[in-house]
Design an enzyme around this catalytic site. Structure first.
Site, PDB file in Angstrom:
ATOM      1  N   LYS A  11       0.835  -1.208   0.000  1.00 32.98           N
ATOM      2  CA  LYS A  11       0.000   0.000   0.000  1.00 32.98           C
ATOM      3  C   LYS A  11       0.872   1.261   0.000  1.00 32.98           C
ATOM      4  CE  LYS A  11      -3.899  -2.308   2.157  1.00 32.98           C
ATOM      5  NZ  LYS A  11      -4.842  -2.473   3.255  1.00 32.98           N
ATOM      6  N   GLN A  35      -4.792  -1.751   9.488  1.00 35.01           N
ATOM      7  CA  GLN A  35      -4.751  -3.054   8.827  1.00 35.01           C
ATOM      8  C   GLN A  35      -5.415  -4.117   9.700  1.00 35.01           C
ATOM      9  OE1 GLN A  35      -3.733  -3.414   5.705  1.00 35.01           O
ATOM     10  NE2 GLN A  35      -4.169  -5.594   5.696  1.00 35.01           N
ATOM     11  N   ASP A  91     -11.037   3.066   3.961  1.00 33.74           N
ATOM     12  CA  ASP A  91     -11.326   1.632   3.864  1.00 33.74           C
ATOM     13  C   ASP A  91     -12.836   1.402   3.684  1.00 33.74           C
ATOM     14  OD1 ASP A  91      -9.412  -0.379   3.803  1.00 33.74           O
ATOM     15  OD2 ASP A  91      -8.964  -0.239   5.951  1.00 33.74           O
TER      16      ASP A  91
END
Ligand SMILES: Nc1nc2c(c(=O)[nH]1)N[C@@H](CN(C=O)c1ccc(C(=O)N[C@@H](CCC(=O)O)C(=O)O)cc1)CN2
Length: 287
Positions: free
Chosen positions: A53, A97, A120
């Site tokens: 990422k 994460q 997200d």
């Protein structure tokens, strides 16, 4: 028939090229898109994903910060970091994460992220916005799946889509996006008695279970489009999806590979959401 391969790497490259121009324009206006990535613990797969990422941000002209903490980090410490990033004007998107260590309540952490930085798309405000068709961030994996359908000219309108899996981060939002695109949607899960009965009627199948060979050739209608969200290891330790790729590719009209399909698109749509978040800030500043 051998199915068309839906190449997530090539599509990602195309989207990221266009995105780099939007990021450059934002930077020129003093709003370089910024993403904060938080990793707690030492899960090896998560380490690979967060590194990818950060690299994707760098390659596309986005600013990123990677914060890595030991598994012993407390929930309170993590919440404090998220709150600090909510206040940081150089950061437009915050990503924690998953999975988190068991002693940390992931829901609490996600709900602490400001919805305007929830790139997200996991916050209940984002989920609610998706449900009622309001502006919000779409979860990256289902968003990437929709882009893949679009890329092959598969318009879900009037089609029967079967989603296998009902997770909050893939199955449920995937069903919502397909519904919004005017598909007739069936959601199957571990409690569905006859999965094949449903999948055999589907024009589009999205497999998001996390189990190998959930979908085999005999379960697929000839000509269906098959999207494989799974990420598993086979007996030889090789990465594979939820779909029996070799069998299903002989029946489907189009199929995503694993690796090289949905995975790269998940990261690409994270970049898209982060640029979008920065554009919203820039637009508000200009108003
Ligand atoms: N905060 C989040 N956590 C998690 C998410 C997420 O979207 N947000 N999704 C998954 C993991 N994930 C992203 O974080 C992810 C998984 C896989 C890939 C990917 O590109 N896979 C490659 C293969 C990589 C390999 O070789 O191991 C591929 O499919 O080609 C990207 C992102 C859970 N957590």
């Amino acid at each position: 028939m051998t199915a068309q391969l839906i190449d997530g790497v090539a599509l990602s490259r195309q989207i990221r090229t266009e995105l780099a121009q939007r990021a450059a324009a934002l930077s020129a206006a003093g709003h370089t898109p910024g993403l904060a990535v938080i990793l707690v613990g030492d899960n090896p797969a998560s380490q690979v994903y967060v590194r990818n990422k950060v690299k994707a941000c760098h390659d596309t002209g986005l600013h990123s910060v990677l914060e890595q903490y030991p598994a012993s980090m407390t929930e309170q410490e993590l919440l404090a970091r998220v709150r600090a990033l909510n206040e940081d004007a150089s950061i437009h998107g915050i990503l924690v994460q998953l999975p988190l260590p068991a002693h940390i309540d992931a829901h609490k952490v996600i709900e602490t992220i400001s919805p305007v930085k929830d790139v997200d798309g996991f916050h209940v405000a984002s989920a609610g916005a998706l449900m009622v068709g309001q502006e919000g961030f779409k979860p990256c994996t289902p968003y990437g799946c929709m882009k893949m359908l679009q890329a092959i000219g598969c318009n879900p309108r009037g089609k029967h889509a079967v989603v296998i899996g009902r997770s909050n981060i893939v199955g449920k939002p995937m069903a919502m996006l397909l519904l919004q695109a005017n598909a007739t949607v069936t959601v199957c899960h571990s409690g569905t008695p006859d999965l094949a009965y449903h999948t055999r009627q589907a024009d589009i199948v999205v497999a998001a279970v996390g189990k190998r060979n959930v979908l085999t050739a005999d379960m697929v209608k000839p000509g269906a489009v098959v999207i494989d969200v799974g990420m598993n290891r086979n007996d030889e330790g090789k990465l594979c999806g939820d779909v029996d790729f070799e069998g299903v590719r002989e029946v489907a009209s189009a199929i995503t590979p694993v690796p090289g399909g949905v995975g790269p698109m998940t990261i690409t749509m994270l970049l898209v959401n982060t640029v979008e978040a920065a554009e919203r800030v820039a637009a508000a500043a200009a108003a």
